[in-house]
Scaffold this active site. Structure first.
Site, mmCIF file in Angstrom:
data_model
loop_
_atom_site.group_PDB
_atom_site.id
_atom_site.type_symbol
_atom_site.label_atom_id
_atom_site.label_comp_id
_atom_site.label_asym_id
_atom_site.label_seq_id
_atom_site.Cartn_x
_atom_site.Cartn_y
_atom_site.Cartn_z
ATOM 1 N N ARG A 294 0.852 -1.189 0.000
ATOM 2 C CA ARG A 294 0.000 0.000 0.000
ATOM 3 C C ARG A 294 0.888 1.239 0.000
ATOM 4 O O ARG A 294 1.506 1.567 1.007
ATOM 5 C CB ARG A 294 -0.932 -0.031 1.223
ATOM 6 C CG ARG A 294 -1.656 1.277 1.466
ATOM 7 C CD ARG A 294 -2.795 1.122 2.462
ATOM 8 N NE ARG A 294 -2.387 0.593 3.755
ATOM 9 C CZ ARG A 294 -1.831 1.306 4.736
ATOM 10 N NH1 ARG A 294 -1.546 2.577 4.554
ATOM 11 N NH2 ARG A 294 -1.540 0.741 5.895
ATOM 12 N N HIS A 298 -3.936 4.117 4.662
ATOM 13 C CA HIS A 298 -5.009 3.119 4.709
ATOM 14 C C HIS A 298 -6.314 3.729 4.198
ATOM 15 O O HIS A 298 -7.014 3.137 3.381
ATOM 16 C CB HIS A 298 -5.178 2.619 6.139
ATOM 17 C CG HIS A 298 -6.298 1.649 6.314
ATOM 18 N ND1 HIS A 298 -6.255 0.372 5.819
ATOM 19 C CD2 HIS A 298 -7.507 1.780 6.924
ATOM 20 C CE1 HIS A 298 -7.383 -0.253 6.107
ATOM 21 N NE2 HIS A 298 -8.156 0.576 6.778
ATOM 22 N N TYR A 307 3.727 5.287 11.541
ATOM 23 C CA TYR A 307 4.038 3.896 11.881
ATOM 24 C C TYR A 307 4.938 3.180 10.880
ATOM 25 O O TYR A 307 5.282 2.024 11.093
ATOM 26 C CB TYR A 307 2.746 3.091 12.072
ATOM 27 C CG TYR A 307 1.781 3.136 10.900
ATOM 28 C CD1 TYR A 307 1.963 2.329 9.777
ATOM 29 C CD2 TYR A 307 0.676 3.979 10.926
ATOM 30 C CE1 TYR A 307 1.079 2.356 8.707
ATOM 31 C CE2 TYR A 307 -0.220 4.017 9.868
ATOM 32 C CZ TYR A 307 -0.015 3.210 8.760
ATOM 33 O OH TYR A 307 -0.889 3.253 7.711
#
Length: 401
Positions: A294, A298, A307
């Site tokens: 990705r 998200h 993160y």
């Protein structure tokens, strides 16, 4: 805080690294160790755009000549451009939220183009590329994210089920649908039906997915489980969800699993055709793990810089699914600059059309919420509708005085 296992090595590889939180070095080392998905990865087109022969899967893409590959390239470019436009429109307040697919175009176009007209696809909420491949007008997707529609397409005609927001729930729906195909005798030969269901690596930690595995396995349902492992379940990496590669989980349920390079549209097409063929002949189910990444957040409510490291993103940019096809076409003399320019122009026009539609999208009437709740009229629902409209009329009357 007790330490927790971060990586689980194969036997003989030494002890597992443990840490309450992974260090940057651990994250980068883990990424590089699995950057190509391991020895079991099925790949037909390298990141450099070089063709890799496969005795098992080449026959499934024998019909993919230069013209067909140019078509796959065009599909991915248009889908990416639409995705970027929708992402921008959300930032401008035109959409309530957007779920980016950046970096996953090959997995979605490859698998989506492998489906036959009578097959059925069950998406989660990121499968915009599969929707495009199934002939769904991408304008119909935008109403979902503008909060004016649940879904705006005929899912039976397109063989594409409405989006599912609840993580993993679509797997149970797909398992039931595929069981129905089996019970109705719609499998067993080349003309048999098959179903494919899409979910992410994070969904594999949900009970619904495992229940779907069980039901599909015990009933030999013609169902392809297509896991897009984009490495991050929102902010949790795959290593915190499974000790084994995800495709190996299929063994525990008694059906085959395979890992494919999810950034290789040719491999995704071939493996998906093989898996669907297995299912339509009554040999299903099959689990495909599309090893991809990705490249964006998200959703537009997420900040991935909190993160994951920029080193990780930069490494995966070198495996871009669109660039490897472009390199193959250019190196082989199958496409020139005029072709690439024309595709980009088409993509820009495609995005502009979506943008114009979104900015001018009509607001649905207030009683729209009562439409299509039941297949036939319902007295109780009609009474609720009239009560609601009367309530709204009260505001209009008050404003007149």
């Amino acid at each position: 805080m007790p330490s927790e296992q971060w990586t689980h090595p194969e036997p003989g590889d030494g002890p597992a690294a443990v840490a309450a939180q992974p260090s940057p070095e651990q994250v980068i080392a883990g990424l590089r160790a699995t950057s190509e998905g391991g020895a079991e990865l099925t790949q037909l087109l390298t990141p450099e755009g070089e063709r890799v022969p496969s005795p098992q899967f080449d026959k499934y893409v024998e019909d993919v000549d230069a013209e067909a590959l140019r078509g796959l390239y065009r599909d991915m470019v248009l889908v990416r451009r639409a995705d970027r436009e929708a992402n921008a429109m959300q930032r401008q307040g035109q959409l309530g939220i957007w779920v980016p697919l950046l970096g996953q175009e090959a997995a979605q176009i490859g698998s989506g183009r492998a489906l036959k007209a009578h097959d059925m696809a069950f998406p989660s909420y990121r499968e915009h590329g599969v929707a495009y491949a199934r002939g769904v007008d991408m304008k119909d997707l935008l109403g979902i994210f503008r909060c004016t529609d649940h879904s705006g397409w005929d899912y039976q005609r397109h063989g594409f089920h409405p989006y599912t927001i609840v993580i993993g729930n679509q797997v149970l729906n797909a398992a039931g649908y595929a069981m129905g195909q089996k019970f109705e005798g719609k499998v067993g030969d080349d003309d048999g039906e098959a179903t494919i269901v899409y979910f992410g690596d994070g969904a594999t930690s949900q009970g619904d997915v495992h229940e779907g595995f069980v039901w599909a396995a015990v009933y030999d349902a013609p169902l392809v489980f297509f896991c897009q492992n984009n490495q991050w379940a929102i902010s949790e990496p795959t290593e915190r969800q499974s000790r084994l590669p995800l495709y190996q989980r299929a063994r525990g349920y008694g059906f085959p699993g395979i890992r494919v390079d999810g950034n290789d549209v040719l491999a995704c097409l071939a493996v998906s055709r093989w898996a669907l063929d297995e299912c339509r002949h009554g040999n299903g189910p099959v689990l495909i793990e599309a090893f991809t990444y990705r490249m964006d957040a998200h959703t537009t409510t997420d900040d991935p810089t909190r993160y994951r490291l920029s080193d990780e993103l930069e490494e995966w940019k070198l495996k871009d699914p669109i660039e490897r096809v472009r390199a193959y076409l250019a190196r082989g003399g199958y496409a020139d600059q005029a072709f690439f320019d024309s595709v980009q122009a088409d993509a820009d026009a495609f995005a502009a059309d979506l943008r114009d539609y979104t900015f001018n999208m009509p607001e649905p009437p207030p009683d729209r919420i009562f439409s299509n709740v039941y297949a036939e009229g319902n007295p109780l629902l009609e009474a609720q509708r009239e009560e609601f409209l009367s309530y709204l009329d009260g505001f209009v009357s008050a404003g007149e005085h």
